[in-house]
Scaffold this motif. Structure first.
Motif, PDB file in Angstrom:
ATOM      1  N   LYS B 144       0.778  -1.095  -0.068  1.00  0.00           N
ATOM      2  CA  LYS B 144      -0.021  -0.145   0.009  1.00  0.00           C
ATOM      3  C   LYS B 144       0.860   1.226  -0.068  1.00  0.00           C
ATOM      4  O   LYS B 144       0.506   2.222  -0.707  1.00  0.00           O
ATOM      5  CB  LYS B 144      -0.831   0.037   1.170  1.00  0.00           C
ATOM      6  CG  LYS B 144      -1.884   0.682   1.075  1.00  0.00           C
ATOM      7  CD  LYS B 144      -2.935   0.520   2.304  1.00  0.00           C
ATOM      8  CE  LYS B 144      -3.631   2.021   2.594  1.00  0.00           C
ATOM      9  NZ  LYS B 144      -3.299   2.325   4.169  1.00  0.00           N
ATOM     10  N   ARG B 145       1.972   1.416   0.671  1.00  0.00           N
ATOM     11  CA  ARG B 145       2.727   2.619   0.779  1.00  0.00           C
ATOM     12  C   ARG B 145       3.447   2.542  -0.708  1.00  0.00           C
ATOM     13  O   ARG B 145       3.567   3.864  -1.141  1.00  0.00           O
ATOM     14  CB  ARG B 145       4.044   2.371   2.008  1.00  0.00           C
ATOM     15  CG  ARG B 145       3.342   2.132   3.166  1.00  0.00           C
ATOM     16  CD  ARG B 145       4.795   2.052   4.112  1.00  0.00           C
ATOM     17  NE  ARG B 145       4.555   1.822   5.514  1.00  0.00           N
ATOM     18  CZ  ARG B 145       4.037   0.751   6.112  1.00  0.00           C
ATOM     19  NH1 ARG B 145       3.907  -0.184   5.247  1.00  0.00           N
ATOM     20  NH2 ARG B 145       3.795   0.494   7.572  1.00  0.00           N
ATOM     21  N   MET B 146       3.715   1.493  -1.108  1.00  0.00           N
ATOM     22  CA  MET B 146       4.661   1.838  -2.543  1.00  0.00           C
ATOM     23  C   MET B 146       3.335   2.377  -3.444  1.00  0.00           C
ATOM     24  O   MET B 146       3.818   2.996  -4.357  1.00  0.00           O
ATOM     25  CB  MET B 146       5.191   0.465  -2.944  1.00  0.00           C
ATOM     26  CG  MET B 146       5.544   0.389  -4.125  1.00  0.00           C
ATOM     27  SD  MET B 146       7.279   1.291  -4.544  1.00  0.00           S
ATOM     28  CE  MET B 146       7.790   0.664  -6.021  1.00  0.00           C
ATOM     29  N   ALA B 147       2.145   1.855  -3.393  1.00  0.00           N
ATOM     30  CA  ALA B 147       1.012   2.325  -4.175  1.00  0.00           C
ATOM     31  C   ALA B 147       0.967   3.731  -4.026  1.00  0.00           C
ATOM     32  O   ALA B 147       0.848   4.571  -5.112  1.00  0.00           O
ATOM     33  CB  ALA B 147      -0.384   1.371  -4.004  1.00  0.00           C
ATOM     34  N   LYS B 151       1.687   6.330  -6.857  1.00  0.00           N
ATOM     35  CA  LYS B 151       0.266   6.802  -7.323  1.00  0.00           C
ATOM     36  C   LYS B 151      -0.203   5.832  -8.326  1.00  0.00           C
ATOM     37  O   LYS B 151      -0.866   6.080  -9.252  1.00  0.00           O
ATOM     38  CB  LYS B 151       0.292   7.945  -7.822  1.00  0.00           C
ATOM     39  CG  LYS B 151       0.717   9.302  -7.044  1.00  0.00           C
ATOM     40  CD  LYS B 151       0.494  10.646  -7.565  1.00  0.00           C
ATOM     41  CE  LYS B 151       1.123  11.681  -6.734  1.00  0.00           C
ATOM     42  NZ  LYS B 151       2.397  11.943  -6.499  1.00  0.00           N
ATOM     43  N   LEU B 152      -0.061   4.452  -8.094  1.00  0.00           N
ATOM     44  CA  LEU B 152      -0.353   3.238  -8.709  1.00  0.00           C
ATOM     45  C   LEU B 152      -1.727   2.524  -8.124  1.00  0.00           C
ATOM     46  O   LEU B 152      -1.824   2.495  -6.803  1.00  0.00           O
ATOM     47  CB  LEU B 152       0.723   2.380  -9.241  1.00  0.00           C
ATOM     48  CG  LEU B 152       1.823   2.651 -10.012  1.00  0.00           C
ATOM     49  CD1 LEU B 152       2.792   1.764  -9.719  1.00  0.00           C
ATOM     50  CD2 LEU B 152       1.303   2.722 -11.205  1.00  0.00           C
ATOM     51  N   GLN B 175       2.107  -4.795 -14.832  1.00  0.00           N
ATOM     52  CA  GLN B 175       0.685  -4.681 -14.638  1.00  0.00           C
ATOM     53  C   GLN B 175       0.476  -4.768 -13.074  1.00  0.00           C
ATOM     54  O   GLN B 175       0.884  -5.871 -12.651  1.00  0.00           O
ATOM     55  CB  GLN B 175      -0.273  -5.307 -15.325  1.00  0.00           C
ATOM     56  CG  GLN B 175      -1.646  -4.670 -15.011  1.00  0.00           C
ATOM     57  CD  GLN B 175      -2.703  -5.610 -15.895  1.00  0.00           C
ATOM     58  OE1 GLN B 175      -2.573  -6.186 -16.794  1.00  0.00           O
ATOM     59  NE2 GLN B 175      -3.809  -5.283 -15.360  1.00  0.00           N
ATOM     60  N   ILE B 176      -0.010  -3.908 -12.557  1.00  0.00           N
ATOM     61  CA  ILE B 176      -0.348  -4.026 -10.972  1.00  0.00           C
ATOM     62  C   ILE B 176      -1.290  -4.914 -10.928  1.00  0.00           C
ATOM     63  O   ILE B 176      -2.478  -4.472 -10.971  1.00  0.00           O
ATOM     64  CB  ILE B 176      -0.411  -2.900 -10.364  1.00  0.00           C
ATOM     65  CG1 ILE B 176       0.629  -1.888 -10.405  1.00  0.00           C
ATOM     66  CG2 ILE B 176      -0.761  -2.861  -8.658  1.00  0.00           C
ATOM     67  CD1 ILE B 176       2.044  -2.359  -9.795  1.00  0.00           C
ATOM     68  N   ALA B 177      -1.216  -6.170 -10.238  1.00  0.00           N
ATOM     69  CA  ALA B 177      -2.255  -7.303 -10.289  1.00  0.00           C
ATOM     70  C   ALA B 177      -2.992  -7.009  -8.759  1.00  0.00           C
ATOM     71  O   ALA B 177      -4.228  -7.215  -8.682  1.00  0.00           O
ATOM     72  CB  ALA B 177      -1.749  -8.627 -10.248  1.00  0.00           C
TER      73      ALA B 177
END
Lengths: 245, 387, 424
Positions: B144-147, B151-152, B175-177
């Motif tokens: 979540k932090r990385m996202a 901003k993904l 692609q972010i699964a």
């Protein structure tokens, strides 16, 4: 550094044995233009940063592909900084600190002074023909000039770029454009060469623009102000002791 | 025994004031246990989470690998031997391959770490199963932090560039699964997880790994050419943080105790003053001064026993409640492992130690003013003339 | 009458000494513990603020987006002018510039060639200005392992691990190699004045700390800095105020369309500490409230005791014809005097103690196994303005209340009973 870049270019186009007949012929002709026993180049490098652009001038001496020595002339901050490349080793000398620093390992992958080139890009001195197999894949026009389009694919493992695409001027046999690709085919870097001049009986591009295609910005320009071939370059210049002089 | 009985009778008889003291003492008692329980809870959970998400029961590192030096990653990989493969199949180890990469989320550039993890593994809580797909393309899961940092969102694509074993550049869209939530920051920050075989193929390192995470079933033992890092090593910073926190808590405990003991001391001084006649009577009746001092000391000390009872009366339900709902800290990004919700942990040892601490110190404090009794003249005491 | 009572209190030690001492101790504990809670609960926030986030932090918009790469070519420019404006418009904060830089630390052999090198994670802070609080703020002084903090240009303090690994001694010269703000090559020799260990390996790896003026010179960052941090002058983070300041600053100076325009972030935005901050605040609030209640009970007890002790005195005074109301009044006045006296003494002592602990900290490093943790190895209190009066709640009100309760008994007593108290 100038020198290193020129080495790089000469290496890129220096070939010995042909694979695909026509492609090799083209590369050989390119080689005649681009490579020499030794040479001295005075050049400017223009690095376009996000905020401003800088111009650095330098003079570099090289013998064959393995030895090169570059001294920076301007701006004041860089003046007197020298770089020595022997085989796959690189040293930088700075007069202000009177220190010789070896650039090795991971540092080689860093960008050179914020340019779109890494030390490694400058260091790779293998001949294109040794590393890539080439084929002619077509003909295109670039800025009104006819070019052969060559595709080069790595035939050895330890290369940075898996494939390259090369546009060679059909009359001058000078490269006009080159693209470097990742294994997946993703375009990573692009070089455009222009201002072709006749120097000592050979055609030579005097302006090159390098661009890291994944990075924002305008790329790095490299302009040859003066180039001399087959000069007498004293051997001692390619020693670490010469860095301190 | 008599002293004890008397003590409780006197105490209960004193009414309000006793209960005030007892409530203060019980409050100190409950707070000490609570705070230590909170720290223990954090500690246990932090260790548990770190183990479950990241380190298992310890890790085997490639000898070149250094967690803190990203430059070591390039050379830190080796093929899995048959022995290791067997352990992997028995679910005793799970290999992780690590590769440095540059990600270009939305045109920006960011250094990231690509981690290859077996989608079928169950040793780490990283939801690697989400990487198993029959669809075409390269899929990744991120924390979540990385996202947030990149901003993904789920389903977004991002260009990632890396170099394979030979230093050859490669780049592709990933692609972010899925996006997972995890309270162990190193598992999340700057990490992109792809399927192990995918990363092995991407980096041209078939069957290789950078580190091996052990599971509970791993019986221990050496693995040739791999360096074992035990839990103490892997949890060093975390242990240090907790012991630091405990150090901080000790001051609070001391102050709280001093406060409660001040109340008891005060009460003792007062009761000895007010009950001179009683003291005189005891002595007149043939008790030794020592016995009288005993009665008063026990009486003062008995506050602590009452406090324990009172403390238990409201503390236990409170603790049970807190243990159910936990205490929510949010998801601070402090580089340390802290659960969003901490469930305090009360060990028997903690409770007994706190109890002993309170009882002993209360008794000592009760004894101090009671010593005065031994200097009293019984005659004056009987008359209540002492000041 | 107050003068009379005051004299009484001073002269009759049994009336004054014990209660005043107890009130003082109680108030002292209240004040100290309040400061301590504020300090301890805020420690993680505090460390974050001091090391990385400031109470507020200004970066260029584009630097903020790429901050994990330490992109100094995107750093803030015209920092001097910016700081002048900040000092003028937001004078409640202290504004400091800091610069981060990467590169290589290179250790020479006797020929001036590379003997060893490692990646640098550099920080440039104001070490030299006498008014600078950065050394204190970043706990650099206490983290020094060997040698001293740089005192003049050309000196640097480096990671102790690095120094150990490559056997670099104090006084040795190392070269920092990197690139300037413009991307030029940067070489600079630094004398190692000392070695440092903050604790967490992440902070120590490749650490090199130099003065900000040296950084400006070697990185071509004259009048530029990676970031400008703001710290509330009282040292305490106030999230609301920080929010107001950053909103007003961004409104005025930040421009979405200019990526080089400055943008201000408050602590929790930069560090992701929002929820922890709220929790720490409420946690310390609850603790302090509980503590004040408990302390009030103790002091009320003291007041009660003080009153009870003197029943016989009141008996005599009643017998002499003094009005109950008057006696009660004197009891209350006395309590106020004692409470005030105790509270003042206690507050003074408590604040001094808190300040002392705030400045020096209570060092637990000796009793803790792991002495390498930068985290609260040294505990500090935090003195807030509130602590100047917080002690008066238990100190004054509780004492008066206790005495009043004891005093009420006077109204209940019958004269005959009072005489009984007089039994001689």
């Amino acid at each position: 550094m100038k020198k290193n870049i020129s080495i790089l270019i000469s290496i890129l186009f220096f070939t010995t044995i042909g694979f695909a007949q026509t492609a090799d012929e083209i590369l050989d002709k390119v080689d005649k233009n681009m490579s020499a026993e030794n040479r001295i180049i005075e050049s400017s490098m223009i690095i376009h940063g996000k905020r401003n652009s800088r111009t650095m001038t330098s003079i570099s001496y090289s013998v064959g592909d393995k030895q090169s020595f570059t001294e920076y002339l301007s701006p004041a901050r860089e003046a007197g900084t020298k770089m020595l490349k022997l085989e796959n080793q690189l040293w930088i000398y700075s007069p202000s600190t009177d220190r010789t620093i070896q650039i090795s390992g991971h540092m080689l992958r860093q960008s050179v002074m914020g340019s779109d080139l890494s030390y490694e890009d400058m260091m790779d001195d293998r001949k294109l023909k040794d590393v890539y197999s080439s084929t002619v894949i077509g003909a295109e026009e670039i800025e009104g000039r006819k070019t052969h389009v060559l595709e080069l694919t790595a035939k050895v493992e330890n290369v940075s770029y898996h494939s390259r695409k090369l546009w060679v001027d059909a009359d001058y046999f000078v490269p006009m454009k080159e693209e470097l690709f990742a294994k997946s085919g993703q375009l990573l870097k692009q070089t455009t060469l222009s201002n072709i001049k006749k120097i000592e009986g050979r055609w030579f591009p005097t302006k090159m623009v390098y661009k890291d295609m994944l990075k924002q910005g305008d790329g790095t320009e490299f302009i040859i102000n003066d180039i001399k071939f087959n000069q007498k370059i004293p051997e001692y210049i390619f020693t670490k002791a010469a860095l301190k002089q | 025994m008599l002293a004890l009985k008397l003590a409780f009778k006197n105490l209960l008889g004193a009414g309000l004031r006793t209960w005030l003291n007892v409530s203060i003492l019980s409050f100190a008692f409950v707070l000490i246990i609570f705070y230590n329980g909170l720290l223990d809870g954090w500690n246990r959970q932090g260790i548990k989470d770190t183990k479950e998400w990241e380190i298992g029961e310890g890790q085997f590192w490639h000898p070149e690998y250094d967690e803190l030096d990203p430059f070591t990653i390039q050379d830190a990989h080796a093929p899995l031997s048959e022995k290791i493969q067997k352990l992997v199949n028995e679910n005793k180890l799970t290999p992780i391959l690590i590769s440095e990469a540059t990600a270009y989320p939305q045109g920006r550039m960011r250094s990231v770490v690509l981690k290859g993890i077996d989608p079928k593994q169950t040793i780490s809580k990283i939801p690697s199963a989400g990487l198993e797909t029959t669809e075409k393309g390269t899929f990744a899961i991120i924390g979540k932090r990385m996202a947030e940092a990149t901003k993904l969102k789920e389903g977004d694509n991002m260009l990632v560039r890396w170099r394979d074993k030979n230093g050859t550049y490669d780049a592709r869209e990933i692609q972010i699964a899925a996006i997972f939530k995890c309270n162990v920051p190193p598992v999340d920050n700057g990490q992109i997880y792809v399927s192990l075989d995918v990363l092995q193929e991407m980096t041209n390192m078939p069957n290789e790994a950078t580190l091996l995470v052990t599971s509970k079933d791993f019986e221990g033992g050496e693995l040739e050419n791999w360096a074992f890092k035990d839990l103490d090593f892997l949890l060093k910073d975390f242990h240090a943080l907790i012991s630091a926190k405990k150090g901080g808590a000790s001051i609070m405990q001391i102050v709280l105790l001093v406060l409660a003991l001040l109340a008891i001391f005060d009460t003792q001084v007062l009761s000895i003053f007010r009950r001179q006649k009683e003291i005189g009577t005891y002595i007149a009746m043939g008790m030794t001064r020592f016995q009288v001092v005993g009665i008063f000391t026990v009486e003062g000390g008995a506050h602590s026993i009452l406090a324990a009872i009172v403390g238990a009366a409201y503390g236990i339900p409170l603790f049970i409640y807190l243990d159910k709902v936990g205490i929510t800290f949010g998801t601070p990004d402090m580089g340390i492992t802290i659960s969003e919700t901490i469930y305090p942990y009360y060990s028997v040892q903690l409770i007994i130690m706190s109890l002993l601490l309170v009882v002993i110190s209360a008794t000592i404090v009760s004894y101090l003013p009671a010593r005065k009794i031994s200097k009293m003249k019984p005659t004056d005491a009987l008359k209540g003339k002492l000041q | 009458m107050i003068k009379f009572l005051f004299k009484g209190i001073l002269r009759d030690r049994s009336r004054s000494l014990l209660p005043v001492i107890i009130v003082s101790i109680g108030v002292l504990l209240t004040v100290f513990l309040s400061g301590y809670f504020t300090g301890v609960f805020g420690d993680i926030i505090d460390i974050n603020a001091k090391f990385t986030s400031g109470h507020v932090k200004i970066m260029t918009r584009v630097y903020a987006e790429n901050k994990d790469q330490v992109p100094n070519d995107l750093a803030l420019m015209e920092v001097g002018e910016l700081k002048t404006k900040l000092n003028l418009e937001y004078s409640e904060m202290e504004w400091v510039s800091r610069t981060h830089f990467g590169g290589l630390i290179d250790v020479p052999d006797e020929n001036g060639e590379t003997r060893a090198q490692g990646p640098a994670a550099g920080r440039a802070v104001d070490l030299f200005s006498p008014e600078s609080q950065e050394i204190e703020r970043m706990n650099i002084g206490n983290s020094v392992v060997k040698g001293v903090i740089p005192t003049k240009s050309g000196e640097a303090i480096i990671s102790d691990d690095f120094a150990e690994r490559f056997s670099v001694n104090i006084g040795d010269e190392v070269t920092l190699f990197g690139s300037t703000m413009n991307g030029s090559m940067m070489f600079h020799n630094f004398i190692v004045s000392g070695t440092i260990r903050f604790g967490p390996a992440m902070l120590d790896r490749g650490a090199i700390i130099i003065d900000i003026t040296d950084a400006q010179m070697i990185l071509d960052m004259e009048d530029a800095a990676s970031e400008v941090l703001g710290y509330f002058k009282d040292g305490l983070y106030d999230t609301e105020k920080a929010g107001l300041i950053s909103a007003s600053f961004n409104e005025k100076y930040s421009n979405v369309n200019d990526e080089f325009s400055p943008q201000m972030f408050k602590l929790e935005e930069d560090a992701g500490l929002d929820e922890y901050l709220m929790l720490a605040d409420s946690m310390s609030g609850v603790m302090i409230t509980f503590f004040i209640i408990a302390m009030s009970i103790v002091l009320w007890n003291t007041g009660l005791l003080g009153g009870l002790r003197r029943y016989s005195e009141y008996g005599i005074r009643l017998a002499l014809g003094e009005e109950k109301k008057h006696i009660f009044k004197t009891i209350i006045y006395e309590a106020i005097l004692i409470g005030l006296l105790g509270s003042v003494i206690g507050t003074i002592l408590g604040i001094s103690l808190s300040y002392y602990v705030q400045e020096t900290g209570i060092d637990f490093s000796n009793i803790m196994e792991n002495t390498t943790m930068m985290f609260p190895q040294v505990f500090r209190t935090l003195v807030k303005p509130a602590h100047f009066f917080i002690g008066f709640i238990p100190g004054l009100f509780a004492v008066v209340l206790g005495n009043a309760l004891a005093g009420f008994a006077i109204y209940k007593r019958k004269t005959a009973q009072l005489f009984k108290e007089l039994e001689v």
